[in-house]
Design an enzyme around this catalytic site. Structure first.
Site, PDB file in Angstrom:
ATOM      1  CG  ASP A 174      12.791  -0.075 -11.522  1.00 12.14           C
ATOM      2  OD1 ASP A 174      13.715   0.178 -12.295  1.00 12.14           O
ATOM      3  OD2 ASP A 174      12.170  -1.155 -11.563  1.00 12.14           O
ATOM      4  CE  LYS A 213      11.256  -6.301   5.097  1.00 16.82           C
ATOM      5  NZ  LYS A 213      11.629  -7.708   4.822  1.00 16.82           N
ATOM      6  N   GLY A 214      13.898  -0.795   2.044  1.00 23.10           N
ATOM      7  CA  GLY A 214      15.156  -0.458   1.351  1.00 23.10           C
ATOM      8  C   GLY A 214      15.821   0.841   1.758  1.00 23.10           C
ATOM      9  CG  PHE A 233      18.607  -6.667 -10.343  1.00 23.01           C
ATOM     10  CD1 PHE A 233      17.274  -6.629 -10.702  1.00 23.01           C
ATOM     11  CD2 PHE A 233      18.941  -6.851  -9.009  1.00 23.01           C
ATOM     12  CE1 PHE A 233      16.283  -6.799  -9.733  1.00 23.01           C
ATOM     13  CE2 PHE A 233      17.963  -7.016  -8.042  1.00 23.01           C
ATOM     14  CZ  PHE A 233      16.629  -6.992  -8.410  1.00 23.01           C
ATOM     15  CB  VAL A 234      22.039  -1.855  -8.260  1.00 18.54           C
ATOM     16  CG1 VAL A 234      22.876  -1.511  -9.480  1.00 18.54           C
ATOM     17  CG2 VAL A 234      20.778  -1.003  -8.212  1.00 18.54           C
ATOM     18  CD  GLU A 248      10.929   4.298  -1.974  1.00 21.52           C
ATOM     19  OE1 GLU A 248      11.912   3.593  -1.679  1.00 21.52           O
ATOM     20  OE2 GLU A 248       9.791   3.832  -2.093  1.00 21.52           O
ATOM     21  CG  ASP A 249      15.391   1.573  -1.720  1.00 19.94           C
ATOM     22  OD1 ASP A 249      14.260   2.042  -1.958  1.00 19.94           O
ATOM     23  OD2 ASP A 249      15.616   0.352  -1.718  1.00 19.94           O
TER      24      ASP A 249
HETATM   25  C1  PRP Z   1      11.602  -0.663  -4.043  1.00 21.92           C
HETATM   26  C2  PRP Z   1      11.804   0.812  -3.689  1.00 21.92           C
HETATM   27  C3  PRP Z   1      10.527   1.433  -4.139  1.00 21.92           C
HETATM   28  C4  PRP Z   1      10.098   0.581  -5.312  1.00 21.92           C
HETATM   29  C5  PRP Z   1      10.459   1.269  -6.570  1.00 21.92           C
HETATM   30  O1  PRP Z   1      10.921  -1.284  -2.987  1.00 21.92           O
HETATM   31  O2  PRP Z   1      12.053   0.992  -2.325  1.00 21.92           O
HETATM   32  O3  PRP Z   1       9.548   1.432  -3.128  1.00 21.92           O
HETATM   33  O4  PRP Z   1      10.810  -0.652  -5.237  1.00 21.92           O
HETATM   34  O5  PRP Z   1      10.043   0.527  -7.677  1.00 21.92           O
HETATM   35  P1  PRP Z   1       9.081   1.136  -8.781  1.00 21.92           P
HETATM   36  O6  PRP Z   1       9.582   2.520  -9.112  1.00 21.92           O
HETATM   37  O7  PRP Z   1       9.229   0.195  -9.954  1.00 21.92           O
HETATM   38  O8  PRP Z   1       7.700   1.152  -8.241  1.00 21.92           O
HETATM   39  P2  PRP Z   1      10.735  -2.869  -2.891  1.00 21.92           P
HETATM   40  O9  PRP Z   1       9.382  -3.238  -3.435  1.00 21.92           O
HETATM   41  O10 PRP Z   1      11.925  -3.550  -3.500  1.00 21.92           O
HETATM   42  O11 PRP Z   1      10.681  -3.114  -1.333  1.00 21.92           O
HETATM   43  P3  PRP Z   1      11.844  -2.926  -0.223  1.00 21.92           P
HETATM   44  O12 PRP Z   1      12.064  -1.437  -0.057  1.00 21.92           O
HETATM   45  O13 PRP Z   1      11.262  -3.553   0.996  1.00 21.92           O
HETATM   46  O14 PRP Z   1      13.083  -3.619  -0.707  1.00 21.92           O
END
Ligand code: PRP
Length: 191
Positions: A106, A46-47, A155-156, A102-103
């Site tokens: 990580d 969703k991000g 943590f943002v 992507e948002d």
């Molecule tokens: C976030 C982001 C990526 C993932 C990155 O999604 O959108 O998909 O984490 O993390 P990584 O590099 O450690 O794999 P999240 O799982 O928080 O879901 P969301 O987009 O629904 O908030």
């Protein structure tokens, strides 16, 4: 900009005007790089929904939007790399120019899986655009073609980024107070 700081935020890391300027800069680069090409934008829910909406409106090329929803197995705050597709694309990406939006990247585990999956569908090209990148946390190397902001290991939340599904609505990207992280985690365990 909304000047009222949310009580759970200890610091605004990236302001709304900074985000706006960066989005325009990224869109200009994408517009330049995709000359004579249609962009098939894959927004990862969703991000990335705010970022997608703002970015796509500033790209001056033919553009088709599709969404994917994915989820990491397990309940931890970091991804496991084992990804489940909750909603797949509606578009056939074979032979097309795919730009994944992507948002945040990580550990890179989620994107590693996702890009591998999309590559198997044989797009003409496959690039990644992320608003935020935390390279110090990387476990799996990921090629980021368009990067908005590189940040340290904080943590943002905000502008789509959540903690336990909260804070996505904040217009800026801010650092969540550590005591709030602990309190929300404890509440989740208790429920
Ligand atoms: C976030 C982001 C990526 C993932 C990155 O999604 O959108 O998909 O984490 O993390 P990584 O590099 O450690 O794999 P999240 O799982 O928080 O879901 P969301 O987009 O629904 O908030």
């Amino acid at each position: 900009m909304n000047s009222t700081l949310h009580e759970d935020i200890e610091q605004v890391l990236i302001t709304a005007p900074q985000i706006e300027a960066k989005v325009l800069e990224l869109a200009a680069r994408i517009t330049h790089d995709y000359a004579d090409q249609e962009v098939l934008m894959v927004s990862v829910l969703k991000g990335s929904f705010f970022f997608t909406a703002d970015l796509m409106r500033a790209i001056k090329r033919p553009l088709v939007l599709d969404f994917m929803a994915i989820s990491s197995y397990g309940e931890s705050t970091t991804s496991s790399g084992v990804v489940r597709i909750l909603k797949d694309l509606e578009e056939n990406i074979g032979g097309r120019h795919v730009l994944v939006v992507e948002d945040i990247v990580d550990t890179g585990l989620t994107l590693g899986y996702l890009l591998k999956t999309l590559r198997l569908r044989q797009p003409a090209s496959l690039r990644l655009c992320t608003l935020v990148d935390k390279p110090v946390r990387r476990i799996l190397p990921i090629q980021v073609d368009y990067r908005g902001f590189e940040i340290e290991d904080r943590f943002v939340v905000g502008y789509g980024l959540d903690y336990a599904q909260n804070y996505r609505h904040l217009p800026y990207i801010g650092v969540l107070r550590p005591d709030r992280i602990a309190a929300i985690a404890a509440r989740a365990v208790a429920s």
